[in-house]
Enzyme design. Sequence first.
Site, PDB file in Angstrom:
ATOM      1  N   GLU A  82      50.275  28.550  37.744  1.00  0.00           N
ATOM      2  CA  GLU A  82      48.968  28.186  37.462  1.00  0.00           C
ATOM      3  C   GLU A  82      48.573  28.914  36.329  1.00  0.00           C
ATOM      4  OE1 GLU A  82      45.677  28.055  39.978  1.00  0.00           O
ATOM      5  OE2 GLU A  82      46.288  26.495  40.894  1.00  0.00           O
ATOM      6  N   ASP A 116      48.525  30.864  49.712  1.00  0.00           N
ATOM      7  CA  ASP A 116      49.360  31.321  48.267  1.00  0.00           C
ATOM      8  C   ASP A 116      50.552  30.345  48.334  1.00  0.00           C
ATOM      9  OD1 ASP A 116      48.193  33.847  49.991  1.00  0.00           O
ATOM     10  OD2 ASP A 116      48.315  34.329  47.629  1.00  0.00           O
ATOM     11  N   ASP A 131      52.864  31.015  43.066  1.00  0.00           N
ATOM     12  CA  ASP A 131      51.420  31.552  43.257  1.00  0.00           C
ATOM     13  C   ASP A 131      51.544  33.084  42.983  1.00  0.00           C
ATOM     14  OD1 ASP A 131      48.719  31.434  43.160  1.00  0.00           O
ATOM     15  OD2 ASP A 131      48.707  31.398  45.240  1.00  0.00           O
TER      16      ASP A 131
END
Lengths: 166, 166
Positions: B67, B140, B7
Amino acid sequence: MLVLGLDPGLALTGWALVEGERGRLRLREAGCLRTAAGSPEASRLLDLSDQADALLGRSGAQAVAVERLFFSRNVTTAMAVSQARGVLLCSVARHRMELAEYTPGEVKQAVTGSGAADKRQVARMVRLILGQEVPLSPDDLTDACAVGICHQHSRGLLRALAASRL
Amino acid sequence: MLVLGLDPGLALTGWALVEGERGRLRLREAGCLRTAAGSPEASRLLDLSDQADALLGRSGAQAVAVERLFFSRNVTTAMAVSQARGVLLCSVARHRMELAEYTPGEVKQAVTGSGAADKRQVARMVRLILGQEVPLSPDDLTDACAVGICHQHSRGLLRALAASRL
């Protein structure tokens, strides 16, 4: 004093080595770092990083100048450019080079005298300052010249200010 | 199969090594890469790059999952995260590792069964899947676990699909 101006992008990063000697500026060398459109994004970023490392290593520049990004419309483009910019800044730090950042308005102001100048006015002034041999395209190369000129001017200004205070 | 979920962030990059064996997932290790708030941005990007290189080198992961970014509101934050993301993707390519990217909706769907799940639901499901020993903060780290789970699930699905076609 030799300044490397950079205009970051994933497909195309413009670069220009702007030399300043006794108040006169000239373009020593300029070009573009390019990455292959068909390759995966991560490979292109690595390719850009390797090309930047090679350029910074051989450039002999004492400082690197880059525009600050201000995007309001296309966030997707802003993010792609930012990824490339991150890789370039990382390379500058790896070479322990001085880094200067300017807003687009500061660059236009330094090159044309107006922070609201358009692309054509900037391009014309870049050629008046550095010489007509500056290639007319791509824009990224002109923009790299402009930010290099901006850093040379702002350094000159700081030197003049320091001298006036002696 | 060992997947490294990431992340990205400049101050904090969450990471999680999610292991899949005979359909069962477990968290092998997780943590955060941090850079010093007071340092210049370029130095922080280099620091992040060095930490990512070290992590990828020792992780033993066969794939990295990240992501895709979708920002609509804060463009400044989006650009800072993108710069960090560019450096991380570059590091993944440098280690010649497989990279998988998922939209936030795909990650939520894979972890909770709903693409519209909120952060709390994702966090609860991450702990149900990987075990209650997954640290509760920072977000995170949970998000890194979630994208790691997502890649394991989507690989499992692809394997099942391939098998059903035999």
